[in-house]
Design a protein around this motif. Structure first.
Motif, PDB file in Angstrom:
ATOM      1  N   PRO A  24       0.913  -1.325   0.006  1.00  9.62           N
ATOM      2  CA  PRO A  24       0.131   0.219   0.044  1.00  9.62           C
ATOM      3  C   PRO A  24       1.016   1.030   0.080  1.00  9.62           C
ATOM      4  O   PRO A  24       1.974   1.103   0.544  1.00  9.62           O
ATOM      5  N   LEU A  25       0.284   2.481  -0.333  1.00  5.17           N
ATOM      6  CA  LEU A  25       1.387   3.364  -0.885  1.00  5.17           C
ATOM      7  C   LEU A  25       1.843   4.070   0.492  1.00  5.17           C
ATOM      8  O   LEU A  25       3.173   4.311   0.429  1.00  5.17           O
ATOM      9  N   GLU A  26       1.326   3.967   1.552  1.00  2.31           N
ATOM     10  CA  GLU A  26       1.872   4.454   2.909  1.00  2.31           C
ATOM     11  C   GLU A  26       3.094   3.694   3.290  1.00  2.31           C
ATOM     12  O   GLU A  26       4.021   4.059   3.808  1.00  2.31           O
ATOM     13  N   PRO A  32      12.521   1.251   3.707  1.00  2.00           N
ATOM     14  CA  PRO A  32      14.136   2.240   3.855  1.00  2.00           C
ATOM     15  C   PRO A  32      14.847   2.610   2.529  1.00  2.00           C
ATOM     16  O   PRO A  32      15.119   3.866   2.618  1.00  2.00           O
ATOM     17  N   GLU A  33      14.621   1.745   1.579  1.00  2.40           N
ATOM     18  CA  GLU A  33      15.335   2.226   0.200  1.00  2.40           C
ATOM     19  C   GLU A  33      14.480   3.367  -0.534  1.00  2.40           C
ATOM     20  O   GLU A  33      15.219   4.192  -0.874  1.00  2.40           O
ATOM     21  N   VAL A  34      13.130   3.412  -0.299  1.00  4.89           N
ATOM     22  CA  VAL A  34      12.476   4.377  -0.891  1.00  4.89           C
ATOM     23  C   VAL A  34      12.526   5.758   0.029  1.00  4.89           C
ATOM     24  O   VAL A  34      12.729   6.934  -0.701  1.00  4.89           O
ATOM     25  N   SER A  35      12.482   5.770   1.319  1.00 10.61           N
ATOM     26  CA  SER A  35      12.582   6.823   2.202  1.00 10.61           C
ATOM     27  C   SER A  35      14.273   7.313   1.932  1.00 10.61           C
ATOM     28  O   SER A  35      14.501   8.684   1.901  1.00 10.61           O
ATOM     29  N   PRO A  59      10.393   2.345 -16.571  1.00 11.53           N
ATOM     30  CA  PRO A  59       9.992   1.428 -17.554  1.00 11.53           C
ATOM     31  C   PRO A  59      10.101  -0.073 -17.231  1.00 11.53           C
ATOM     32  O   PRO A  59       9.391  -1.121 -17.753  1.00 11.53           O
ATOM     33  N   SER A  60      11.179  -0.200 -16.135  1.00 10.01           N
ATOM     34  CA  SER A  60      11.633  -1.602 -15.823  1.00 10.01           C
ATOM     35  C   SER A  60      10.585  -2.101 -14.537  1.00 10.01           C
ATOM     36  O   SER A  60      10.832  -3.378 -14.333  1.00 10.01           O
ATOM     37  N   LEU A  61       9.733  -1.286 -14.009  1.00 11.71           N
ATOM     38  CA  LEU A  61       8.901  -1.696 -12.694  1.00 11.71           C
ATOM     39  C   LEU A  61       7.798  -2.041 -12.850  1.00 11.71           C
ATOM     40  O   LEU A  61       7.037  -1.976 -14.094  1.00 11.71           O
ATOM     41  N   HIS A  62       7.216  -2.946 -11.943  1.00  2.63           N
ATOM     42  CA  HIS A  62       5.983  -3.181 -12.120  1.00  2.63           C
ATOM     43  C   HIS A  62       5.176  -1.759 -11.920  1.00  2.63           C
ATOM     44  O   HIS A  62       5.447  -1.005 -11.278  1.00  2.63           O
ATOM     45  N   PRO A  63       3.920  -1.834 -12.767  1.00  2.00           N
ATOM     46  CA  PRO A  63       3.134  -0.648 -12.744  1.00  2.00           C
ATOM     47  C   PRO A  63       2.684  -0.160 -11.585  1.00  2.00           C
ATOM     48  O   PRO A  63       2.787   1.293 -11.212  1.00  2.00           O
ATOM     49  N   GLY A  64       2.539  -1.077 -10.466  1.00  2.00           N
ATOM     50  CA  GLY A  64       1.961  -0.472  -9.278  1.00  2.00           C
ATOM     51  C   GLY A  64       3.167   0.260  -8.774  1.00  2.00           C
ATOM     52  O   GLY A  64       3.059   1.310  -7.903  1.00  2.00           O
ATOM     53  N   VAL A  69       6.356   5.499  -7.661  1.00  2.00           N
ATOM     54  CA  VAL A  69       7.461   6.257  -7.625  1.00  2.00           C
ATOM     55  C   VAL A  69       7.240   7.677  -8.233  1.00  2.00           C
ATOM     56  O   VAL A  69       7.614   8.683  -7.902  1.00  2.00           O
ATOM     57  N   ALA A  70       6.191   7.507  -9.366  1.00  5.03           N
ATOM     58  CA  ALA A  70       6.062   8.636 -10.192  1.00  5.03           C
ATOM     59  C   ALA A  70       5.406   9.898  -9.161  1.00  5.03           C
ATOM     60  O   ALA A  70       5.437  11.132  -9.324  1.00  5.03           O
ATOM     61  N   LEU A  71       4.274   9.268  -8.340  1.00  2.38           N
ATOM     62  CA  LEU A  71       3.753  10.274  -7.427  1.00  2.38           C
ATOM     63  C   LEU A  71       4.630  10.780  -6.274  1.00  2.38           C
ATOM     64  O   LEU A  71       4.596  12.078  -6.122  1.00  2.38           O
ATOM     65  N   MET A  72       5.865  10.152  -6.103  1.00  2.00           N
ATOM     66  CA  MET A  72       6.845  10.738  -5.329  1.00  2.00           C
ATOM     67  C   MET A  72       7.583  11.952  -6.165  1.00  2.00           C
ATOM     68  O   MET A  72       8.031  12.957  -5.651  1.00  2.00           O
ATOM     69  N   CYS A  73       7.791  11.681  -7.490  1.00  2.00           N
ATOM     70  CA  CYS A  73       8.264  12.376  -8.200  1.00  2.00           C
ATOM     71  C   CYS A  73       7.665  13.677  -8.353  1.00  2.00           C
ATOM     72  O   CYS A  73       8.117  14.732  -8.633  1.00  2.00           O
TER      73      CYS A  73
END
Length: 351
Positions: A24-26, A32-35, A59-64, A69-73
């Motif tokens: 889930p998004l939260e 840890p890697e994302v934060s 483009p190499s990631l699962h759409p979810g 990641v796009a939302l973070m960007c």
């Protein structure tokens, strides 16, 4: 590549073989890697480089995961990062995802509706049949892609409304636009919550030189339109300008006071397309500039979009509501007076 970026990429490229592999998004943003990646991206001068890293990775990631990641960007862009870096990648992803989902999308048709077109009835039946044919243990893949596409709209809106080049790329993507309209507006079998916002964004008008001609006084002006929702929205903004310049435009009628973002408005003029006139004469009083249309769909003359403001009490006058507000904080719609037309220019737009 910094170690935090490498760890970020490796973690997100881990296989997704079941729904539980997608956080889930939260929880995703708490990984840890994302934060760590996000914290580094927010360092001074680092955001654009992080966006370029994501552009290569998505483009190499699962759409979810790609949508998350796009939302973070998108949040980085809201804080001032370059909105043009990632947008072409998101455009390509959305096009691909909507193409995959389109067979499951159709407008609902009632079984006992005898007036519906047979092609629409068959489309509805086919969409339901295709979804029913998806094995129960694979249905989550369609659902995950559906959710990812809807989530991707949010950062795309942030980027499209902060960069005119991004908006131009969106509206010029014919394949995406052909998918976007029916899936956003006429889709009951697999409805989206956010997709219609991107369709609305695609209709925004940007014109550096929008020409307005007032035949009754043989005057006119040039305006700059920025992020205008549609013609109805433009009429409100242009009527404000006409009211402000009524004396120099030699307008005889009283122009109602109005606000740019008011909920409703009425027409002070009969708004027509440029080809309503020929050889300086009105030849088609029914050649309306339809309010629901985008500015870019108006007729051009001499390479510029033209609207005719006919000062008359005859003919159809329209009311409208719900068209004048901004759909997003980054939209910032405006109509700016640039200059008056010369008499020769006015005549040239009525030939």
């Amino acid at each position: 590549m910094p170690a935090s970026d490498a760890a970020f990429a490796a973690a997100l490229r881990a296989p997704v073989t079941m729904p539980e592999d997608l956080d889930p998004l939260e929880q995703f943003f708490q990984r840890p890697e994302v934060s760590a990646f996000h914290a580094r991206a927010r360092d001074a001068g680092q955001a654009d480089a992080s966006l370029r890293t994501c552009a290569a990775l998505l483009p190499s990631l699962h759409p979810g995961r790609a949508a998350a990641v796009a939302l973070m960007c998108g949040s980085l862009v809201e804080d001032g990062a370059d909105p043009a870096i990632l947008f072409p990648v998101l455009l390509g992803l959305l096009r691909q995802w909507l193409h995959t989902l389109s067979p499951y999308c159709a407008q609902e048709v009632e079984d006992d509706d005898d007036e519906v077109e047979e092609v629409d009835r068959q489309a509805w039946l086919d969409a339901r049949s295709r979804m029913a044919d998806v094995p129960a243990d694979r249905r989550w893949e369609v659902e995950a892609l559906h959710q990812a596409a809807d989530l991707l709209v949010l950062p795309m809106m942030t980027m499209a409304l902060r960069d005119r080049g991004n908006h131009a790329a969106l509206v010029s993507d014919a394949e995406l636009m052909s998918l976007l309209h029916p899936m956003a507006t006429s889709n009951d079998s697999l409805p989206f919550e956010n997709l219609h916002y991107l369709w609305l964004a695609s209709q925004l008008g940007y014109e550096d030189e929008l020409v307005v001609v007032l035949p009754a006084s043989m005057t006119g002006f040039v305006a700059r339109a920025h992020a205008v929702n549609n013609n109805f929205h433009a009429f409100t903004l242009l009527q404000i300008i006409i009211g402000e310049h009524a004396r120099s435009l030699d307008v005889q009628r009283e122009i109602a006071a109005r606000e740019p973002d008011q909920d409703g408005d009425t027409a002070d003029f009969q708004w027509l397309q440029a080809d309503a006139y020929a050889n300086g004469e009105l030849v088609n009083a029914m050649r309306f500039a339809w309010g629901e249309a985008s500015l870019r769909h108006n007729v051009s003359r001499h390479g510029k979009r033209v609207l005719i403001a006919l000062e008359t009490d005859e003919g159809m006058k329209r009311n409208w509501s719900g068209f004048n507000g901004a759909m997003h904080e980054a939209q910032q719609p405006s109509m700016t007076f640039t200059r008056h037309l010369t008499p020769e220019e006015v005549a040239s737009y009525l030939v």
